[in-house]
Every structure is written in C-alpha cells, then in structure tokens.
Scaffold this motif. Structure first.
Motif, PDB file in Angstrom:
ATOM      1  N   GLY A   1       7.531   2.089   5.356  1.00  0.00           N
ATOM      2  CA  GLY A   1       8.199   3.372   5.197  1.00  0.00           C
ATOM      3  C   GLY A   1       9.228   3.377   4.075  1.00  0.00           C
TER       4      GLY A   1
ATOM      5  N   SER B   1       0.866  -1.170   0.000  1.00  0.00           N
ATOM      6  CA  SER B   1       0.000   0.000   0.000  1.00  0.00           C
ATOM      7  C   SER B   1       0.902   1.219   0.000  1.00  0.00           C
ATOM      8  CB  SER B   1      -0.897   0.009   1.231  1.00  0.00           C
ATOM      9  OG  SER B   1      -1.685   1.163   1.263  1.00  0.00           O
TER      10      SER B   1
ATOM     11  N   GLN C   1       1.769   5.539  -0.751  1.00  0.00           N
ATOM     12  CA  GLN C   1       1.277   6.891  -0.743  1.00  0.00           C
ATOM     13  C   GLN C   1       2.372   7.790  -1.288  1.00  0.00           C
ATOM     14  OE1 GLN C   1       0.428   7.652   3.332  1.00  0.00           O
ATOM     15  NE2 GLN C   1       2.557   7.821   3.942  1.00  0.00           N
TER      16      GLN C   1
ATOM     17  N   ARG D   1       3.429   2.332   2.981  1.00  0.00           N
ATOM     18  CA  ARG D   1       2.887   2.692   4.300  1.00  0.00           C
ATOM     19  C   ARG D   1       3.353   1.747   5.398  1.00  0.00           C
ATOM     20  NH1 ARG D   1      -2.213   3.773   1.550  1.00  0.00           N
ATOM     21  NH2 ARG D   1      -2.579   6.015   1.439  1.00  0.00           N
ATOM     22  N   LYS D   2       3.355   0.447   5.110  1.00  0.00           N
ATOM     23  CA  LYS D   2       3.648  -0.528   6.159  1.00  0.00           C
ATOM     24  C   LYS D   2       5.098  -0.481   6.618  1.00  0.00           C
ATOM     25  CE  LYS D   2       0.045  -3.886   5.032  1.00  0.00           C
ATOM     26  NZ  LYS D   2      -0.248  -5.287   4.618  1.00  0.00           N
TER      27      LYS D   2
END
Length: 364
Positions: free
Chosen positions: A181, A28, A30, A178-179
C-alpha cells in the motif's frame, strides 16, 4: 516524420518503462487511487508536473573535456577506449580533441552542481524532487537514442565540442505498491544533448520517488569492530557461446567510490555502508544504475569491434532498460547478451549471484 521526431515519440511511449518501475525492488504497482483518504501522491505529482511545465525546458552548455573521458575509462577498469588505441593509464594527453564518446559515456558529463546543504538527506540532487515526503529517489530505468543523420550515420559526441543539454520533465505518475500500500511517484525526465551537428543523444530516465525514511536512533552500545576483509581489485571476464556473450563482473567499493566522485553523485547508498544497511535496508553499498547501463553497452560494443572499421561510430540506434533488483559491491554478477533470435535486437539480462534478474535491456 524525421528520425528525431520518431525517436522522441518512441521515448514517450516506450513499453519497457510502462511495464513497471521496480527500481531495486520486485514491487508490483498500480495507479494510485483518489479514493484513498490519505493519498498524497496524486496531488503532489500533479503539482510537481504543473511546476515544471510552467518552467519549461532547462538548458546548460559544457565543453566536453578529455580528462573526464580518460578518468571514466580508467574507473571502468578499461585501459583504452578501443582496441589498439593508446593506453590511458598513467599518461597525459592520451585522449585527443575529436575523440568520440562511446555509448552512454555522456553520463560522466553535465554533473550536478550544488552545495552540500542543497542536497537531499540521502545525498541526492534534489532539483527534480517532488515535494516532501516523496524525496527518496531511485533510478528505475530509461531509454537512450542515438539519432541517425540523412547519411544513416550517428552523430557522436566528441571531446572538445561545446554541447548543449536540455532537460524536460515529461511525466509524474502516482503509483501504489500492491503488497504494502506504499505510495510513490514515478517521474519521467528527458535529456537532449546537441552539438554543432544537431541532436546527438536523447536520454530518457525514469526516477521513482518514495517517501523519506525515518532516521534510526543511534545505538548507545559500541558496535563490534568489523572483521577485516581481503579486498581484491575489480575483475571482468568475458566468454561467448554462439550468439550469446557473458561478462562476469565484480565491482569493488573503490570502483563505486571513483564512479560516484567522477559523476559527482553523492547518493549515500553508493559509498556509505552504514546508510545503505541501517537506513535503506540493503546488505551493502549498491552498484549505480548508470554504471550498469554503461557496462551493458561496453559488452555490446566489445562483441562487435571486429565488424566495423571505425570503432568511434559504433553506437546503437537505441537501448531501453529497467532495473528490477540491486547489485552490491564485491559480489560477482553476470551480464548476458543474447543475439540468437536473429532479428537485430540484442537482449540483455544482468543476473545477481543468486540468479535474480537485476536489470533487463534491449539494444537495437
């Protein structure tokens, strides 16, 4: 607005690519944030994009030869290009000048042309790599268009044609997982293939670039010899239930080696078991993303051969696809093509042996 302009606009705004470029992992992501003190991806992505925008499009030409098309069909374990066409196995001259390339078979042409010392540590062509440390490339997905002419027909690439390939870098976006970095850069590249009749194929690819891995220290102990494994030829079987078609495939290490050799793809995850396992963390060598794309489109055209009098013009208008999980050599996996919604869109999913979705696609 021309069909060509419409296709290019669609390529730049395709929704499937914006949903996430997982590329062999369920990541996931971003947008990378500038507030992270040690964030490298934003500045490197900006520098990379600026470099290629200043360079402009890169163009090269090639005559599409019959031998390459014949070898690709055999590598895919397809004895002929189309039903009732001549067998390609152990023959010469089986592919004649003017033979049309099936959808996505252009991937066997315009192969990389570099010395080994010009390649990345993982064997990949580094010509479109961002700066270090973002040098570990994975094929994340893309979209391919076959534009129609004024008569509504496609313009297929054909054996014997001199074709011009023009490559453009469209985007370079920093991302963060996300998980974990972890930073990465997603690069969008467009390849336009043009013959004497105009644009034949628009191929947009998204590559994910992750940070280079730290090479493991070789163990001083002698590893146990691997147990002998019975190797069977690659297999393929197809079944249909209503408007749903399923093809079960098993790609062997021989198939992957031949596909790598034919496309001059030296990425080590596709042929070096030790690299794939010990360095990249895979459980075995990985099936190529482009090979999966070809397999999807082969199933699509095989299920509609009876609907056309000219199989050489059997090209979709477009396909959009993205990879979400790896597929491995010697394992059976399923390609499921669903046309039950009746809206002219073929929805495809590839399932791993444990029922994870390895790739999604939509064909129009």
């Amino acid at each position: 607005m021309s069909l060509y302009t419409t296709a290019r606009s669609s390529l730049r705004t395709t929704s499937m690519l914006s949903q996430g470029c997982a590329a062999f992992r369920h990541f996931s992501v971003q947008h990378a944030r500038q507030s992270t003190a040690d964030a490298l991806a934003p500045s490197i992505a900006a520098s990379f994009l600026s470099k290629f925008q200043s360079l402009g499009p890169q163009t090269r030409s090639q005559v599409l030869d019959a031998n390459q098309l014949q070898l690709l069909s055999l590598t895919l374990n397809r004895p002929s290009l189309h039903p009732n066409s001549p067998s390609l196995s152990n023959t010469s001259g089986a592919v004649s000048a003017g033979t049309a390339l099936p959808p996505a078979y252009h991937l066997a042409y315009f192969t990389p042309a570099f010395l080994e010392n010009e390649l990345g540590a993982d064997g990949t062509d580094a010509s479109y790599n961002p700066e270090a440390p973002f040098t570990r490339r994975m094929w994340a997905g893309g979209e391919v268009h076959w534009p129609r002419g004024a008569d509504g027909k496609p313009n297929p690439l054909r054996v014997g044609q001199e074709v011009q390939e023009t490559t453009r870098v469209l985007s370079a976006e920093p991302k963060i997982v996300r998980k974990t970095g972890e930073e990465m850069i997603v690069v969008g590249v467009e390849k336009e293939f043009r013959n004497e009749h105009g644009v034949a194929v628009l191929d947009r690819r998204n590559w994910v670039f992750r940070k280079a891995l730290i090479m493991p220290v070789p163990s001083s102990s002698t590893p146990n010899a691997p147990s002998p494994v019975a190797v069977e030829p690659a297999s393929s079987s197809t079944s249909s239930a209503g408007q749903t078609h399923t093809r079960t495939l098993r790609q062997t290490c021989v198939t992957l080696f031949r596909f790598s050799a034919l496309t001059l793809n030296p990425h080590k995850i596709h042929y070096s078991s030790s690299w794939a396992k010990d360095v990249e963390g895979h459980k075995d060598i990985v099936v190529h993303g482009p090979l999966n794309l070809i397999s999807i489109l082969d199933l699509w055209r095989d299920t509609r051969q009876s609907k056309t009098t000219d199989p050489e013009l059997l090209l979709p208008e477009s396909i959009s696809y993205r990879a979400t999980s790896p597929l491995y050599a010697e394992e059976e996996y399923r390609i499921v093509l669903d046309e039950s919604q009746g809206d002219g869109v073929s929805r495809v999913q590839i399932f791993t042996p444990d029922q994870k979705v390895a790739m999604k696609a939509e064909i129009k």
